[in-house]
Design an enzyme around this catalytic site. Structure first.
Site, PDB file in Angstrom:
ATOM      1  N   LYS A  80       0.807  -1.218   0.000  1.00 52.47           N
ATOM      2  CA  LYS A  80       0.000   0.000   0.000  1.00 52.47           C
ATOM      3  C   LYS A  80       0.843   1.272   0.000  1.00 52.47           C
ATOM      4  CE  LYS A  80      -3.686  -2.036   2.865  1.00 52.47           C
ATOM      5  NZ  LYS A  80      -4.853  -2.078   1.987  1.00 52.47           N
ATOM      6  N   ARG A 164     -23.203  -2.820  -3.315  1.00 51.54           N
ATOM      7  CA  ARG A 164     -24.567  -2.653  -3.832  1.00 51.54           C
ATOM      8  C   ARG A 164     -24.707  -1.331  -4.572  1.00 51.54           C
ATOM      9  NH1 ARG A 164     -28.638  -6.080  -2.868  1.00 51.54           N
ATOM     10  NH2 ARG A 164     -28.615  -7.465  -1.062  1.00 51.54           N
ATOM     11  N   GLY A 213     -13.908  -5.529   6.223  1.00 45.51           N
ATOM     12  CA  GLY A 213     -14.864  -6.060   7.185  1.00 45.51           C
ATOM     13  C   GLY A 213     -15.177  -7.532   7.023  1.00 45.51           C
ATOM     14  N   SER A 235      -7.967  -7.754   8.421  1.00 47.34           N
ATOM     15  CA  SER A 235      -7.734  -8.205   9.778  1.00 47.34           C
ATOM     16  C   SER A 235      -8.419  -9.545  10.062  1.00 47.34           C
ATOM     17  CB  SER A 235      -8.239  -7.137  10.746  1.00 47.34           C
ATOM     18  OG  SER A 235      -7.904  -5.848  10.251  1.00 47.34           O
TER      19      SER A 235
END
Lengths: 293, 198
Positions: A80, A164, A213, A235
């Site tokens: 990153k 979405r 998430g 994570s």
């Protein structure tokens, strides 16, 4: 001979489809990820959950740490850089990472501009919360998109919302008549040529992955069924009780995303998922998904 | 005709377009039962370690090995590594259907990926110039006798055939032409006719 072109950049993304890209902070974790079936790893000093806990300015990782991971595994290695920090990106290109993630998980270096990704031979992946943002990044040369979730939370709600939102806007765009494309480009704040392309093809011109998430195999299957072509797990693997087992289960869940019979077997007896932090308990200014312009 | 594409991970979608454009059906293969009734199988590009892991977990190693003994199989990049009898850099398990040595990531990392035009010599056809898309590609370090080289890059073989087993280190599914897909479908058709006769 052609090198560093957009076809080669999206070509590698094509090879990563249907797979899982895992955040790792050292060679040992990278090995665990590879052995569990990760199709690439993201090398970084701290997973997003720890960046969130520690606070401070989050920057590109030490190149020697990334290099250690590149030596430890044979699968592609990503790293990153901060939003707009083209000097960090130049260093990562020189190091020879396989993909650069211009990431909102790190502290942004430029509050107006993103990196001009056309100027690089190394491909870039960028995050987006909606179609306009995705097309601006692709316009700057991103070869892979990932819809943003709220990184480091183990809460899937933001990833779902943004995935979405992107797919809904693509569907709407493909119902518009040619005469409406320019106004839509203006509304989205996106380059007209890309709006035209998406309207005609009904999909983004580069692979679209999902991130942020993911904490269980079911989370990964959810994102795949909602239209993601691969999944990033930050994570969720190494903050779980049994990382090797969780990693392998998430890899299988992406392959069998539309097969509940297999998903049931995959989901059994994995040990605890990461504890997590519900997204709505995070102060708006501490949320990462809103970074990027 | 129905062509299977191993769909555990990797570049599956581009094959669907090529195969349906050539008028055949395509089936995604994730479990051994999916192999039933297929005329041929493509092992696509992706990550060979990921593919191996999932193949082992779902009993596909043995069933593909069996399938490939009698029916056409085509391995591309990572898929070619899976097919090889010997794999280097580093050594890893494989199906052993292709009597050759494959060297992984032989050209370097993504910055060294490239596209180059290649002369493709298919039996009974005129030499065609095709796009060779090489992405973190492996190298065919050596092949046993009995193999046919269909394309070379300089001296190096990059497309080889042993009977009904085909391997390319580049990605014809990402190229503009469909020469190799057409050729593989022809192999599948011929093998099907032979099976029906025998």
């Amino acid at each position: 001979m052609e090198t560093g072109t957009i076809r080669l950049k999206t070509g590698l993304a094509e090879m990563l489809k249907g797979g899982v890209i895992m955040d790792v902070v050292n060679p040992e974790q990278a090995k665990i990820a590879e052995d569990a079936g990760a199709s690439a790893v993201m090398a970084l000093e701290r997973v997003p959950a720890d960046i969130r806990r520690d606070g401070g300015v989050a920057r590109m990782s030490d190149p020697s740490m990334i290099e250690g991971i590149m030596k430890a595994v044979t699968i592609p290695v990503m790293a990153k850089c901060r939003i707009g920090h083209f000097a960090e990106a130049q260093i990562l290109q020189e190091l020879g990472v396989d993909y650069i993630d211009e990431s909102e998980v790190l502290t942004p270096a430029d509050d107006t501009h993103h990196v001009d990704k056309h100027a690089f031979k190394t491909p870039f992946v960028c995050g987006a919360t909606n179609l306009g943002e995705a097309l601006r990044r692709i316009g700057e040369g991103a070869a892979m998109m990932r819809t943003k979730g709220e990184a480091g939370t183990g809460d899937i709600v933001e990833a779902v919302r943004h995935l979405r939102s992107v797919t809904r806007e693509i569907k709407l765009l493909s119902t518009l008549s040619e005469a409406e494309w320019m106004a839509e480009a203006k509304r989205l704040g996106a380059p007209y040529e890309l709006v035209r392309l998406v309207a005609k093809e009904g999909r983004l011109p580069v692979p679209n992955f999902a991130a942020g998430g993911v904490a269980t195999p079911a989370d990964a299957a959810l994102l795949m069924q909602l239209g993601a072509e691969a999944v990033f797990v930050g994570s969720g693997v190494f903050k779980s009780e049994n990382p090797a087992r969780m990693a392998q289960a998430i890899v299988k869940a992406v392959t069998f995303a539309r097969n509940p019979e297999e998903l049931l077997k995959i989901s059994k007896g994995l040990g605890g998922a990461m504890a997590g932090l519900p997204r709505d308990t995070i102060q708006p200014e501490a949320r990462l998904a809103g970074r990027g312009w | 005709m129905n062509i299977g594409v191993l769909a555990l991970q990797g570049a599956v979608a581009p094959h669907r377009e090529k195969i349906s454009h050539l008028g055949a059906d395509m089936t995604e293969v994730r479990l051994p039962a999916d192999l039933e009734g297929l005329d041929g199988l493509i092992l696509p590009g992706g990550e060979s370690t990921t593919l191996l892991n999932l193949m082992a977990a779902y009993g596909l190693e043995e069933s593909i090995r069996l399938f490939g003994r009698f029916r056409p199989v085509w391995g591309i990049c990572a898929g070619a590594i899976l097919l090889a009898q010997r794999v280097e850099n580093p050594t890893q398990r494989s199906l052993g259907l292709l009597p050759a040595t494959l060297q992984r990531n032989a050209y370097g990392r993504q910055n060294e990926s490239f596209i180059e035009m290649l002369p493709l010599r298919l039996p009974g056809r005129e030499t065609a110039l095709v796009e060779g898309v090489f992405i973190r590609a492996p190298r065919i370090a050596d092949i046993d006798s009995g193999g046919e080289v269909l394309a070379r890059r300089g001296e190096e073989p990059v497309a080889v055939q042993f009977g009904h087993v085909l391997a390319t280190t580049f990605h014809p599914e990402l190229a503009a032409d469909d020469h190799l897909h057409g050729y593989f479908l022809e192999l599948c058709r011929k093998a099907g006719t032979l099976r029906a006769a025998g």
